[in-house]
Design a protein around this motif. Structure first.
Motif, PDB file in Angstrom:
ATOM      1  N   ALA A  61       0.837  -1.199   0.000  1.00 44.93           N
ATOM      2  CA  ALA A  61       0.000   0.000   0.000  1.00 44.93           C
ATOM      3  C   ALA A  61       0.875   1.253   0.000  1.00 44.93           C
ATOM      4  CB  ALA A  61      -0.937   0.007   1.202  1.00 44.93           C
ATOM      5  N   TYR A  65       1.016   4.025  -2.824  1.00 41.88           N
ATOM      6  CA  TYR A  65       0.772   5.430  -2.490  1.00 41.88           C
ATOM      7  C   TYR A  65       1.830   6.330  -3.112  1.00 41.88           C
ATOM      8  CZ  TYR A  65       2.160   9.258   0.717  1.00 41.88           C
ATOM      9  OH  TYR A  65       2.629  10.415   1.270  1.00 41.88           O
ATOM     10  N   ARG A 174      -8.893  -4.129   2.987  1.00 40.73           N
ATOM     11  CA  ARG A 174      -7.797  -3.405   2.334  1.00 40.73           C
ATOM     12  C   ARG A 174      -6.930  -2.688   3.364  1.00 40.73           C
ATOM     13  NH1 ARG A 174      -9.750   0.818  -1.668  1.00 40.73           N
ATOM     14  NH2 ARG A 174     -11.128   1.288   0.062  1.00 40.73           N
ATOM     15  N   LEU A 176      -4.753   0.582   3.733  1.00 37.38           N
ATOM     16  CA  LEU A 176      -4.599   1.897   3.119  1.00 37.38           C
ATOM     17  C   LEU A 176      -3.724   2.772   4.006  1.00 37.38           C
ATOM     18  CD1 LEU A 176      -8.336   2.500   2.118  1.00 37.38           C
ATOM     19  CD2 LEU A 176      -6.486   1.688   0.640  1.00 37.38           C
TER      20      LEU A 176
END
Length: 188
Positions: A61, A65, A174, A176
């Motif tokens: 993640a 990002y 998920r 995040l």
């Protein structure tokens, strides 16, 4: 002789009663069936496996990002859909605002941002579960330039600095990145 027969009869009755009560406890509909407890080593291995999976998902993640924010910054698109694939609020809003402000000033980011993240903490027992990440970002090749002529914006030279982020597991499963900070005053 009669005494022996009575004691044999008593022993037989007790044995029958014990067998009946044991069978009754285990066969009734109300009896709780418990699977055998896994050995302690299995529990530790499962926990270790969960922790490794969380580390990997959080680092994925985080890498997503960084890639999504570089792409959105290069295109000057604060609403790039890939941002929401890897980011959650409040960091998602902060990244979008920064990209929008850069665009409004006629600038954009180009170049290469090098990352070397490591996981510093995993907390699977917290609600929600989190993973803390520390990174040494190398922004010496990542420039803020004017869109018109690609001149470097004065005072925007990049350097190597410490960055931290938190990955959070959301109810849909998920991971995040929802918070992060660049510690530009802390070289690495």
């Amino acid at each position: 002789m009669r005494g022996r027969q009575l004691s044999r009869a008593a022993i037989c009755l007790m044995t029958a009663a014990t067998a009946a009560s044991t069978t009754a406890c285990g066969s009734g509909g109300e009896a709780a069936v418990r699977p055998p407890a896994p050995p302690a080593g299995d529990v530790a291995a499962h926990r270790d496996g969960d922790e490794q999976a969380a580390r990997k998902a959080a680092l994925d993640a985080y890498s997503g990002y960084l890639a999504a924010s570089r792409t959105a910054s290069r295109r000057s698109d604060p609403h790039a859909p890939e941002l929401s694939r890897f980011l959650a609020d409040p960091l998602l809003t902060r990244v979008r605002v920064a990209i929008r402000e850069t665009k409004e000033h006629g600038a954009m980011r180009i170049g290469t941002l090098t990352s070397d993240p490591t996981v510093t903490a995993v907390s699977l027992d917290s609600v929600p579960a989190t993973v803390e990440i520390q990174d040494c970002l190398d922004a010496t090749g990542y420039r803020l330039v004017y869109v018109k002529d690609r001149r470097v914006v004065p005072g925007s030279a990049g350097k190597r600095y410490l960055a931290t982020a938190t990955a959070t597991r959301y109810p849909d499963g998920r991971w995040l990145i929802n918070s992060g900070a660049a510690h530009r005053d802390q070289p690495c």
